[in-house]
Design a protein around this motif. Structure first.
Motif, PDB file in Angstrom:
ATOM      1  N   LYS A 564       0.772  -1.223   0.033  1.00 20.80           N
ATOM      2  CA  LYS A 564      -0.082   0.014   0.108  1.00 20.80           C
ATOM      3  C   LYS A 564       0.975   1.268  -0.117  1.00 20.80           C
ATOM      4  N   ARG A 565       1.882   1.243   0.946  1.00 22.99           N
ATOM      5  CA  ARG A 565       2.809   2.371   0.663  1.00 22.99           C
ATOM      6  C   ARG A 565       3.360   2.830  -0.409  1.00 22.99           C
ATOM      7  N   LEU A 566       3.921   1.404  -1.137  1.00 22.70           N
ATOM      8  CA  LEU A 566       4.656   1.409  -2.414  1.00 22.70           C
ATOM      9  C   LEU A 566       3.514   2.142  -3.635  1.00 22.70           C
ATOM     10  N   TYR A 567       2.356   1.627  -3.410  1.00 23.31           N
ATOM     11  CA  TYR A 567       1.422   2.133  -4.407  1.00 23.31           C
ATOM     12  C   TYR A 567       0.959   3.764  -4.215  1.00 23.31           C
ATOM     13  N   GLU A 568       0.919   4.103  -2.835  1.00 18.96           N
ATOM     14  CA  GLU A 568       0.821   5.434  -2.661  1.00 18.96           C
ATOM     15  C   GLU A 568       2.122   6.110  -3.175  1.00 18.96           C
ATOM     16  N   HIS A 569       2.977   5.780  -2.835  1.00 23.01           N
ATOM     17  CA  HIS A 569       4.347   6.383  -3.305  1.00 23.01           C
ATOM     18  C   HIS A 569       4.399   6.685  -4.991  1.00 23.01           C
ATOM     19  N   ILE A 570       4.092   5.474  -5.590  1.00 26.73           N
ATOM     20  CA  ILE A 570       4.012   5.554  -7.029  1.00 26.73           C
ATOM     21  C   ILE A 570       3.080   6.469  -7.473  1.00 26.73           C
ATOM     22  N   LYS A 571       1.750   6.663  -6.957  1.00 17.56           N
ATOM     23  CA  LYS A 571       0.766   7.416  -7.273  1.00 17.56           C
ATOM     24  C   LYS A 571       1.035   8.881  -7.185  1.00 17.56           C
ATOM     25  N   ASN A 572       1.767   9.165  -6.080  1.00 20.18           N
ATOM     26  CA  ASN A 572       2.119  10.533  -5.724  1.00 20.18           C
ATOM     27  C   ASN A 572       3.149  11.046  -6.721  1.00 20.18           C
ATOM     28  N   ASP A 573       4.204  10.198  -7.102  1.00 21.08           N
ATOM     29  CA  ASP A 573       5.239  10.751  -7.853  1.00 21.08           C
ATOM     30  C   ASP A 573       4.442  10.787  -9.449  1.00 21.08           C
ATOM     31  N   GLY A 578       2.371  19.552  -6.791  1.00 18.90           N
ATOM     32  CA  GLY A 578       2.149  20.330  -5.345  1.00 18.90           C
ATOM     33  C   GLY A 578       1.355  19.483  -4.208  1.00 18.90           C
ATOM     34  N   GLN A 579       0.012  19.830  -4.064  1.00 11.85           N
ATOM     35  CA  GLN A 579      -0.680  19.218  -2.971  1.00 11.85           C
ATOM     36  C   GLN A 579      -1.992  18.804  -3.805  1.00 11.85           C
ATOM     37  N   ARG A 580      -2.055  18.629  -5.178  1.00  6.48           N
ATOM     38  CA  ARG A 580      -3.465  18.353  -5.689  1.00  6.48           C
ATOM     39  C   ARG A 580      -3.220  17.305  -6.792  1.00  6.48           C
ATOM     40  N   LEU A 581      -4.096  16.509  -6.896  1.00  9.01           N
ATOM     41  CA  LEU A 581      -4.271  15.203  -8.040  1.00  9.01           C
ATOM     42  C   LEU A 581      -4.642  15.881  -9.134  1.00  9.01           C
ATOM     43  N   VAL A 582      -4.149  15.580 -10.332  1.00  3.67           N
ATOM     44  CA  VAL A 582      -4.541  15.938 -11.667  1.00  3.67           C
ATOM     45  C   VAL A 582      -4.724  14.673 -12.735  1.00  3.67           C
ATOM     46  N   ASN A 583      -5.166  14.523 -13.713  1.00  2.00           N
ATOM     47  CA  ASN A 583      -5.414  13.656 -14.494  1.00  2.00           C
ATOM     48  C   ASN A 583      -5.673  12.287 -13.590  1.00  2.00           C
TER      49      ASN A 583
END
Length: 602
Positions: A564-573, A578-583
């Protein structure tokens, strides 16, 4: 002949490897000399580095492996009469289990070296800096053992090793062999000690030795003001010997006498008063070196640093007569060590035997029980006397108030000790016995026997290991509770907090771990209607099976959290700007309802 000797040692591979490294070092020295002779600079440097690696490795093996092993065997040989044993018994035990015998002797030697080094550090805190110039200062910030191994030649290391063996061996003779001979001469019925190293119990009596070394002695040295008492005794002995032999200035220096006159003589620090001697030919520190001295004091943990001048006695100018006070000092020290060893070998054991006789009668008990009991009784007696002497000047009312406070504190401590040091280790040791020891040692056609004292002793060691791992691990509720209890101490002990936050949860978990498998094996499985053989198999194997299941669940949960941490890390990268998700859309159904985002932001 050499081959037969090596085979008789039962360590052919280890001895062959050490001899091979010695021959390799000699070959490297020879090749290094030849390379220097023909001026092959690169080869000479490479051969020099290889020789340094082999040299340091061999010296580490000698310092950490061989030297404690020699000390352990010498301690065992000098204490044979104390246990009514002989060299033939040690030879038989070595032939039956050579690895275990060597490891136990090495462990005893390491403990001896450790406590000897601790006592030397305590002496450095009392004596004048410069008295123990012939011993290495382990607190010196400039001391680097690896650098010494690299720079000093082999003959210096060999000379130091022989000197260490002679000093440590002489101290063992003085404090162990000679007191045993005197005890057998003065008290013929006191020895030997009743130590049963072989037992029919699943865990031998060696667990008690580990308990004594890992729990009793550290508790006395760290929590019982024993170090302060020992330091006070050493200081009192030093003052007495110094005044009797006119060596007070040489042993303790003139700092105590000059403390009152320090403000007056502050401007004359560069000129030492007449009659003072500096045998290192180093000048006294100037006024501007106060910051450097403070830094050195911090690095050496408050111990004395530098060199303090001393007043030369009247006999010191004559070289022949100057040895006489030193010889008397060494003789006085040897007599003191002999008397102290006699007291330590007899008083705790005699007190423990006398107290245990009220409980067990005339039956023989392992001397570790009697020694530990007598040691704690002596410590409590000395502690009580010192506390009463400190309270006497304050009056009767204050003494009664203090007695009430200490009585309440002792009752709370006993309750906490019963839970934390009694119930929890017993449950933990019994669980370890059911999960590990019984399935490995007892066949299915035999009935396992449980020994509560042995389980409690092993449980204490396991509880200490678990507490140490918890304190070194990440922050969670058990670590916070242990740190809070340790910070409160005995004087500010909070009984309700310990029971509610520490004892009750841990005891509940251990009881569930013990009772739930037993209920399943003894209550649920017979109701199903299985055969008696299957019932016995379930009762004996359910504990390790459930441990394996719980371990598997823990590993899977840990891996899931890591994924889960790896998935979140890949998603965030990939998507976080900034602090907002796009696309990024969590659900495809929301694509029509979400308004189009700003192209510039995308």
């Amino acid at each position: 002949v050499c081959k037969s000797i090596v085979q008789a040692s039962h360590f052919e591979g280890l001895i062959t490897t050490i001899v091979g490294y010695i021959l390799l070092a000699m070959t490297l020295i020879l090749c290094h000399g030849l390379a220097a002779l023909v001026r092959f600079q690169r080869s000479r440097r490479l051969l020099g580095v290889c020789y340094i690696v082999v040299k340091v490795s061999l010296l580490v093996v000698v310092e950490i492996g061989v030297f404690p092993l020699i000390c352990g065997w010498w301690l065992d040989i000098c204490s044979l009469e104390m246990f009514d044993a002989s060299l033939k018994d040690r030879e038989l035990s070595f032939k039956s289990a050579p690895g275990t015998t060597m490891f136990l002797h090495w462990l005893v030697g390491m403990v001896y070296v450790f406590y000897f080094a601790s006592f030397i550090l305590l002496l450095r805190e009392v004596l004048r800096p410069g008295v123990l110039w012939f011993l290495r200062n382990l607190n010196d910030p400039d001391f680097n053992p690896v650098q010494e191994m690299i720079h000093l030649p082999i003959y210096r290391h060999l000379r130091r090793f022989i000197l260490s063996v002679v000093v440590f061996g002489s101290i063992v003779l003085l404090m162990l062999w000679l007191p045993i001979r005197l005890i057998k001469l003065l008290l013929p019925t006191f020895l030997p000690y009743n130590v049963m190293l072989y037992s029919d119990a699943p865990v031998s009596e060696l667990s008690l030795e580990l308990l004594l070394l890992q729990v009793v002695l550290p508790a006395l040295l760290e929590q019982g003001h024993t170090r302060q008492w020992l330091k006070g005794l050493v200081r009192a002995w030093t003052v007495s010997a110094g005044y009797l032999l006119d060596l007070h200035s040489y042993l303790l220096g003139e700092q105590e006498d000059n403390d009152a006159n320090q403000p007056v003589n502050n401007n004359n620090n560069n000129n030492p008063p007449p009659g003072h001697h500096n045998n290192n030919n180093n000048p006294a520190p100037a006024v501007g070196e106060g910051l450097h001295a403070a830094h050195q004091a911090i690095l050496q943990q408050g111990g004395p640093v530098g060199f303090q001048p001393y007043h030369r006695p009247l006999r010191f100018p004559f070289r022949f007569l100057s040895l006489f006070p030193i010889v008397l000092l060494i003789a006085f020290m040897c007599i003191t060590l002999l008397v102290a060893s006699l007291v330590c070998l007899t008083l705790p054991v005699f007190t423990g035997r006398w107290l245990m006789s009220f409980w067990t009668g005339s039956s023989k008990i392992h001397e570790l029980y009697t020694a530990a009991c007598g040691l704690y009784v002596c410590w409590l007696s000395i502690r009580g006397v010192t506390v009463l002497l400190a309270w006497m000047p304050q009056g009767r009312t204050v003494i009664m108030h203090k007695v009430q406070e200490w009585t309440l504190m002792i009752l709370k401590t006993l309750v906490v000790a019963l839970l934390v040091a009694g119930v929890i280790p017993l449950l933990l040791g019994l669980l370890f016995e059911l999960v590990i020891v019984a399935p490995l040692r007892v066949p299915l056609d035999q009935t396992p026997l449980f020994y509560p004292w042995q389980d409690w002793a092993l449980g204490v060691l396991h509880a200490k290991i678990i507490a140490a791992i918890t304190l070194m691990g990440p922050q969670w509720w058990l670590k916070t509770v242990i740190e809070q209890v340790y910070a409160n101490g005995i004087r500010n002990i909070d009984l309700q907090f310990i029971i509610r936050k520490l004892a009750a949860p841990v005891i509940s978990v251990l009881l569930l771990s013990l009772c739930v498998p037993y209920v399943i094996a003894a209550g649920v499985v017979p109701a199903v209607g299985v055969t008696p053989e299957m019932e016995i198999l379930m009762q004996r194997r359910i504990y390790p099976f459930l441990l394996m299941v719980v371990s598997l669940i823990g590993i899977l949960s840990f891996q899931i959290r890591q994924f889960k941490r790896l998935y979140e890390h890949i998603k965030n990268d990939k998507y976080l700007v900034g602090q907002r998700l796009v696309n990024y859309e969590r659900k495809a159904g929301r694509a029509s309802s979400v308004p189009p985002s700003n192209p510039v932001a995308e």
